[in-house]
Write a protein that holds these residues in place. Structure first.
Motif, PDB file in Angstrom:
ATOM      1  N   LEU A   1       9.554 -31.998  -1.802  1.00 19.76           N
ATOM      2  CA  LEU A   1       8.968 -32.241  -3.123  1.00 19.76           C
ATOM      3  C   LEU A   1       9.925 -33.014  -4.027  1.00 19.76           C
ATOM      4  CD1 LEU A   1       7.292 -28.753  -3.615  1.00 19.76           C
ATOM      5  CD2 LEU A   1       6.138 -30.919  -3.102  1.00 19.76           C
ATOM      6  N   HIS A   2      11.206 -32.716  -3.928  1.00 10.67           N
ATOM      7  CA  HIS A   2      12.190 -33.433  -4.742  1.00 10.67           C
ATOM      8  C   HIS A   2      12.202 -34.917  -4.391  1.00 10.67           C
ATOM      9  CE1 HIS A   2      16.252 -34.696  -6.107  1.00 10.67           C
ATOM     10  NE2 HIS A   2      15.987 -33.873  -7.105  1.00 10.67           N
ATOM     11  N   LYS A   3      11.974 -35.201  -3.117  1.00  9.96           N
ATOM     12  CA  LYS A   3      12.019 -36.588  -2.655  1.00  9.96           C
ATOM     13  C   LYS A   3      10.713 -37.329  -2.897  1.00  9.96           C
ATOM     14  CE  LYS A   3      13.265 -39.328   1.429  1.00  9.96           C
ATOM     15  NZ  LYS A   3      13.733 -39.248   2.854  1.00  9.96           N
ATOM     16  N   TYR A   4       9.572 -36.655  -2.728  1.00  9.36           N
ATOM     17  CA  TYR A   4       8.306 -37.382  -2.685  1.00  9.36           C
ATOM     18  C   TYR A   4       7.336 -37.093  -3.839  1.00  9.36           C
ATOM     19  CZ  TYR A   4       9.634 -38.651   2.070  1.00  9.36           C
ATOM     20  OH  TYR A   4      10.302 -39.144   3.168  1.00  9.36           O
ATOM     21  N   ALA A   5       7.469 -35.983  -4.528  1.00  8.10           N
ATOM     22  CA  ALA A   5       6.487 -35.640  -5.562  1.00  8.10           C
ATOM     23  C   ALA A   5       6.572 -36.606  -6.739  1.00  8.10           C
ATOM     24  CB  ALA A   5       6.713 -34.211  -6.043  1.00  8.10           C
ATOM     25  N   THR A   6       5.408 -36.937  -7.285  1.00  8.79           N
ATOM     26  CA  THR A   6       5.328 -37.783  -8.469  1.00  8.79           C
ATOM     27  C   THR A   6       4.708 -36.983  -9.612  1.00  8.79           C
ATOM     28  OG1 THR A   6       3.170 -38.650  -7.788  1.00  8.79           O
ATOM     29  CG2 THR A   6       5.127 -39.888  -7.104  1.00  8.79           C
ATOM     30  N   TYR A   7       5.027 -37.355 -10.825  1.00 11.47           N
ATOM     31  CA  TYR A   7       4.663 -36.516 -11.975  1.00 11.47           C
ATOM     32  C   TYR A   7       3.739 -37.269 -12.933  1.00 11.47           C
ATOM     33  CZ  TYR A   7       8.331 -33.687 -10.003  1.00 11.47           C
ATOM     34  OH  TYR A   7       9.075 -32.927  -9.136  1.00 11.47           O
ATOM     35  N   PRO A   8       2.968 -36.502 -13.724  1.00 12.23           N
ATOM     36  CA  PRO A   8       2.967 -35.034 -13.816  1.00 12.23           C
ATOM     37  C   PRO A   8       2.257 -34.381 -12.636  1.00 12.23           C
ATOM     38  CG  PRO A   8       1.261 -35.918 -15.222  1.00 12.23           C
ATOM     39  CD  PRO A   8       2.020 -37.107 -14.695  1.00 12.23           C
TER      40      PRO A   8
END
Length: 269
Positions: free
Chosen positions: A29-36
């Protein structure tokens, strides 16, 4: 998929997993998640799908348009207000998509979380095509249609948006907090800005999901006259619950759901 034309007629999500399963962990998740990241409440039922085939609404579960679960879904759907069903039908026709629901039926399909009444939760809209071009859902497509669907119903409501997480720190603290939570429902579904989805199931739910397995195992063993032993190395609370199951005996255990057993157990404490 229509066997003759090859057209997609009913479409669900691309499969997604619980936090801690497969690749879904903090590093990923730290590498691939986008926000929000949108956080929605997860309901404890089964997935129901509705789409339009030859001008008519066709209901399905994840894998079939027939069977017990489809019939449960149908019985609740039939009680939805006609105006709401017509609105959803027009959205599905105009956008060639499937409406996805969580189906809750405490009478015919009790799970782990207790509900007082049957209900349908509208989760998303998914375009009827083989490849949805994103991770688990085309977020923009679904959000645009969810905004268009405004209705009032006693038996069908939209999923609940709990919060939005704006960065990794907020995600980290949310997951850390919920890992210690005492909330008594299934958990959350998280969806990042690119359509990446995963579940986070709460400790209460996971505890009673495990105990449901014990209930089923004990019920089967007792019905066959097998002897069951409680190991001393097991945690005190687990051992206490298992002894409670043995005390009930095979006759009382027959026909009881984990919800019934939980209420009896909590009354005994």
């Amino acid at each position: 998929v229509d066997r003759d034309s090859g057209e997609v007629k009913i479409r669900s999500y691309n499969k997604f997993f619980n936090y801690g399963e497969r690749h879904v962990n903090l590093g990923y998740l730290h590498k691939y998640a986008t926000y929000p990241i949108r956080v929605f409440k997860k309901y404890n039922g089964f997935l129901g799908l509705a789409s339009i085939i030859n001008g008519n609404i066709v209901l399905a579960t994840k894998s079939t348009t027939n069977g017990t679960y489809k019939d449960i879904f149908q019985s609740i759907w039939d009680k939805v207000e006609d105006s709401v069903k017509e609105l959803l039908k027009q959205i599905m026709i105009e956008n060639n998509c499937t409406a996805v629901f969580e189906v809750v039926s405490p009478e015919y399909d009790p799970h782990i979380i207790k509900y007082d009444k049957e209900h349908l939760y509208l989760l998303d809209f998914i375009e009827n095509k083989l490849d949805i071009d994103t991770h688990n859902i085309d977020l923009e497509f679904s959000e645009n249609l969810m905004k268009k669907v405004e209705f009032s119903s006693t038996i069908l409501t939209k999923k609940e948006l709990v919060t939005k997480l704006e960065n990794y720190d907020e995600l980290y603290h949310f997951l850390d907090e919920k890992a210690k939570s005492l909330e008594e429902f299934e958990g959350y579904v998280l969806c990042d800005n690119s359509g990446l989805m995963f579940k986070f199931k709460l400790p209460y739910y996971m505890l009673w999901k495990g105990r449901r397995t014990w209930l089923e195992r004990y019920r089967s063993a007792l019905s066959k006259g097998k002897k069951i032993e409680i190991k001393d190395i097991e945690k005190d609370e687990n051992r206490h619950f298992k002894k409670f199951l043995l005390k009930l005996g095979k006759d009382k255990l027959q026909g009881l759901s984990i919800i019934d057993v939980r209420e009896m157990y909590e009354e005994s404490l």
